[in-house]
Design a protein around this motif. Structure first.
Motif, PDB file in Angstrom:
ATOM      1  N   TYR A   1       0.830  -1.211   0.000  1.00  9.87           N
ATOM      2  CA  TYR A   1       0.000   0.000   0.000  1.00  9.87           C
ATOM      3  C   TYR A   1       0.867   1.265   0.000  1.00  9.87           C
ATOM      4  O   TYR A   1       0.553   2.246  -0.677  1.00  9.87           O
ATOM      5  CB  TYR A   1      -0.927   0.008   1.216  1.00  9.87           C
ATOM      6  CG  TYR A   1      -2.084  -0.952   1.111  1.00  9.87           C
ATOM      7  CD1 TYR A   1      -2.992  -0.863   0.066  1.00  9.87           C
ATOM      8  CD2 TYR A   1      -2.285  -1.950   2.061  1.00  9.87           C
ATOM      9  CE1 TYR A   1      -4.064  -1.737  -0.034  1.00  9.87           C
ATOM     10  CE2 TYR A   1      -3.353  -2.832   1.963  1.00  9.87           C
ATOM     11  CZ  TYR A   1      -4.235  -2.721   0.919  1.00  9.87           C
ATOM     12  OH  TYR A   1      -5.290  -3.587   0.813  1.00  9.87           O
ATOM     13  N   LEU A   2       1.952   1.237   0.753  1.00  8.11           N
ATOM     14  CA  LEU A   2       2.868   2.380   0.754  1.00  8.11           C
ATOM     15  C   LEU A   2       3.439   2.616  -0.639  1.00  8.11           C
ATOM     16  O   LEU A   2       3.543   3.762  -1.097  1.00  8.11           O
ATOM     17  CB  LEU A   2       4.000   2.143   1.765  1.00  8.11           C
ATOM     18  CG  LEU A   2       3.606   2.165   3.247  1.00  8.11           C
ATOM     19  CD1 LEU A   2       4.740   1.619   4.097  1.00  8.11           C
ATOM     20  CD2 LEU A   2       3.248   3.580   3.691  1.00  8.11           C
ATOM     21  N   LEU A   3       3.796   1.533  -1.328  1.00  2.85           N
ATOM     22  CA  LEU A   3       4.346   1.649  -2.683  1.00  2.85           C
ATOM     23  C   LEU A   3       3.303   2.204  -3.651  1.00  2.85           C
ATOM     24  O   LEU A   3       3.625   3.038  -4.516  1.00  2.85           O
ATOM     25  CB  LEU A   3       4.830   0.276  -3.160  1.00  2.85           C
ATOM     26  CG  LEU A   3       5.491   0.232  -4.546  1.00  2.85           C
ATOM     27  CD1 LEU A   3       6.716   1.131  -4.581  1.00  2.85           C
ATOM     28  CD2 LEU A   3       5.866  -1.193  -4.916  1.00  2.85           C
ATOM     29  N   VAL A   4       2.038   1.765  -3.522  1.00  7.98           N
ATOM     30  CA  VAL A   4       0.962   2.304  -4.359  1.00  7.98           C
ATOM     31  C   VAL A   4       0.837   3.808  -4.153  1.00  7.98           C
ATOM     32  O   VAL A   4       0.698   4.579  -5.113  1.00  7.98           O
ATOM     33  CB  VAL A   4      -0.379   1.596  -4.051  1.00  7.98           C
ATOM     34  CG1 VAL A   4      -1.546   2.324  -4.723  1.00  7.98           C
ATOM     35  CG2 VAL A   4      -0.338   0.150  -4.505  1.00  7.98           C
ATOM     36  N   GLY A   5       0.897   4.230  -2.888  1.00  9.81           N
ATOM     37  CA  GLY A   5       0.813   5.659  -2.598  1.00  9.81           C
ATOM     38  C   GLY A   5       1.963   6.443  -3.198  1.00  9.81           C
ATOM     39  O   GLY A   5       1.776   7.541  -3.739  1.00  9.81           O
ATOM     40  N   ILE A   6       3.176   5.885  -3.127  1.00  8.28           N
ATOM     41  CA  ILE A   6       4.352   6.560  -3.696  1.00  8.28           C
ATOM     42  C   ILE A   6       4.206   6.709  -5.213  1.00  8.28           C
ATOM     43  O   ILE A   6       4.452   7.777  -5.785  1.00  8.28           O
ATOM     44  CB  ILE A   6       5.632   5.781  -3.360  1.00  8.28           C
ATOM     45  CG1 ILE A   6       5.898   5.814  -1.851  1.00  8.28           C
ATOM     46  CG2 ILE A   6       6.838   6.345  -4.114  1.00  8.28           C
ATOM     47  CD1 ILE A   6       7.004   4.890  -1.398  1.00  8.28           C
TER      48      ILE A   6
END
Length: 656
Positions: free
Chosen positions: A33-38
């Protein structure tokens, strides 16, 4: 609506793809999820704008996360672990914040920023650590209990920090007054809600549950969670605090587990959105410009946190092995750190460059956390002399117990299944040794006279000490495929002729375990399903003999060891009848044996009324082998026949 829908679709599509990929790699979904946000955020591809509406919706993820923490809150658990939670956990969080304050003061940074950042960095990842400890079966170990206690206090410490950090945004002159007012207000709200809530919660849930409507029950949970969040928010406190109180009140009722299951989908989806918004905060170009500071902050975070946790653990218990493991497990940042950091950003307590540095360091620390945890054993073995002494003493105790009796079987795991097996073995006067890694269970079982010792059955030296080289069988009585595969690997290397029976929850991993060398794999769900089916068929009027036939056929299809049984064997048999019953025996074919190079037809064990049910060759296990199968050196031949026939067949295979 038409402008928003494409953004929602982009967010959902990217989340599904990235989360699925990370699950395949067994990496925590939170990182996905953090990677999607980035990737989709305003600082990279710019597909999703960083708006107030998005952040407000993501706040509900924190609300439901705090609600789940409240559900886990147990006064009895805290009292049992009070020394670890309020001693070790409190010391870790307070000293972590203090060290950060010292560093920020040396850098000339305002102390309020140091307090906010210190609170964020003091947290560790409950999601990553608890998942990996469960997979490594370390939750009940000495370091596992300390890790769990520290994580529990960190979760509780978020509550006062969520109250303190907003007060830091006020003017310096009025800050003590504002902080005191916030704490008093929080105490008053807590007292009222807890006093009234404890009196009203159980009767109210009884009333709702009596309506027997799952929709009404779910609506009630959402109403209480969001209602208390609104009350605390209206009182000038955080929504997350109200959600924590709601969870804590419901945890005292008998509806706790039902509520936890009902709320999980909302929590996971909204929490995923929260981590996406955290990823959107990260500006990769800014991180690249400040890369030296990011790496320096990362190194400082890991080193200081490791030294702090390890030093405190050693101070409390004087065991460097446990201290080093605990420090390595908790050296990373955590998801609650993002909650506090996001709050500090919204209150403009931290500048954008500083935010990017701290945020990037926290993210990287969580990415490398699984590797630190996996390597913790090697680090402890290398640098802790006490660890070697403890392991040597453990192996000595196991060896003494096994040498004292003619152990015929090793039971790996002494939970409910292992203890049930032990009762059957005792009735047959078959000596056994049980290995278990839960010290409390081992202590209580040993005090009751059970032949169980503390040890990790997946370790080669533990199995050898337990008598692997001389026992007749081994049973893996817990459903952990990773650990079972490790045990099978050691058995295949040291005792390829040894039959290993493995327990698993379902039949999805049966073939993998059989390929690894398991003689039999018993699936709990399948056995339960067969018992359910047998009772249902009997109630429907199907004759008993036909029901037993169906069960026999199903078992024969799955468990080769049961083939030939269920032929009306009575409970009471004399010695002559006993001798005529069918048995199983595994025979390893050594170099120079008569059977090497010959087919099963040429060996002709039928003259002794013995069947060959399987031939195990390295990782290959052939059931009901054909007459033209050629026996090779190192094969394990599984025979079925009477006691006399098996003895004659073994001589035939080895000597001719």
């Amino acid at each position: 609506m038409h402008n928003t829908l494409p953004l929602v679709l982009v967010l959902l599509a990217s989340s599904v793809l990235v989360v699925a990929f990370f699950r395949i790699l067994a990496i925590p979904q939170m990182i996905a999820y953090l990677l999607v946000g980035i990737l989709t955020g305003p600082h990279f591809l710019g597909w999703i704008p960083d708006t107030e509406e998005t952040r407000y919706l993501a706040e509900f993820g924190v609300v439901f996360l705090m609600f789940s923490i409240g559900l886990e809150f147990s006064l009895s658990k805290l009292l049992t672990m009070r020394r670890i939670v309020f001693g070790l956990g409190f010391s870790q969080v307070m000293l972590g914040i203090l060290v950060t304050l010292v560093f920020t003061a040396l850098l000339g940074v305002n102390w309020r920023i140091g307090l906010a950042v210190g609170g964020a960095l003091a947290m560790s990842s409950t999601a990553i650590v608890s998942k990996m400890m469960a997979e490594r079966q370390e939750l009940h170990s000495a370091h596992g209990r300390k890790i769990f206690g520290i994580l529990l206090f960190q979760d509780l410490a978020v509550v006062p920090l969520l109250i303190v950090i907003p007060a830091l945004s006020h003017d310096t002159k009025t800050l003590p007054l504002e902080l005191g007012a916030a704490l008093l207000k929080a105490a008053a709200v807590l007292a009222v809600l807890l006093f009234l809530g404890q009196k009203m919660m159980r009767p109210w849930f009884h009333l709702v549950a009596r309506q027997k409507s799952s929709e009404l029950f779910m609506l009630n949970v959402l109403f209480i969670t969001l209602g208390l969040s609104y009350v605390t928010n209206a009182a000038g406190l955080s929504m997350a605090l109200g959600a924590f109180l709601a969870g804590m009140l419901i945890s005292e009722t008998e509806y706790r587990y039902q509520v936890e299951d009902d709320i999980k989908p909302f929590r996971d989806v909204l929490l995923g959105l929260f981590f996406i918004t955290i990823g959107m905060m990260l500006d990769l170009s800014e991180v690249w410009r400040e890369l030296p500071m990011v790496l320096l902050t990362l190194a400082a975070l890991l080193a200081i946190k490791f030294l702090l946790v390890a030093g405190l653990c050693h101070f409390f218990d004087r065991d460097w092995g446990v201290a080093l493991r605990t420090g390595l497990n908790l050296a990373q940042a955590g998801e609650f750190g993002f909650v506090l950091l996001s709050q500090a950003k919204n209150l403009h307590l931290i500048s954008e460059p500083a935010l990017q540095i701290v945020l990037a360091a926290m993210l990287i620390s969580m990415l490398i956390a699984p590797f630190l945890i996996e390597r913790s054993d090697q680090v402890v073995k290398r640098y802790s002399a006490g660890e070697w002494m403890n392991r040597a003493l453990q192996l000595h105790n196991i060896s003494v117990r096994t040498m004292a009796s003619d152990v015929q079987i090793i039971i790996c795991g002494y939970g409910r299944s292992g203890q049930t097996l032990a009762r059957f073995l005792e009735q047959e006067s078959l000596p056994f040794i049980a290995l278990d890694h839960d010290p409390l269970r081992v202590r209580e079982a040993s005090a009751a006279g059970e032949n169980v010792v503390f040890g990790d059955a997946s370790r080669r030296e533990v199995l050898i000490a337990a008598g692997l080289l001389r026992v007749k069988a081994l049973v893996v009585a817990y459903s952990d495929v990773h650990s079972a595969l490790s045990i099978l690997n050691h058995v295949r290397e040291l005792r390829p002729d040894l039959p290993v029976i493995v327990r698993t929850l379902d039949d999805s991993e049966m073939e993998k375990l059989r390929q690894a060398g398991a003689a039999e794999v018993v699936a709990e769900i399948m056995e339960g399903s067969m018992m359910l089916a047998s009772h249902a068929l009997l109630q429907l009027g199907v004759p008993l003999n036909r029901v037993l036939k169906r069960i026999r056929e199903t078992r024969e299809a799955r468990y080769s060891g049961f083939r030939g049984y269920f032929r009306g064997i009575t409970d009471q048999m004399d010695d002559e009848q006993e001798a005529m019953q069918l048995r199983l025996r595994s025979v390893m074919i050594p170099q120079g044996a008569f059977a090497v190079g010959k087919t099963l037809f040429e060996i002709d064990l039928g003259q002794y009324s013995v069947d060959i049910t399987a031939v195990r060759r390295r990782n290959i296990r052939g059931l009901a082998p054909a007459p033209e199968t050629v026996i090779k050196q190192g094969d394990v031949v599984v025979l079925r026949g009477t006691q006399a026939g098996l003895a004659s067949s073994e001589i035939r295979l080895l000597q001719g």
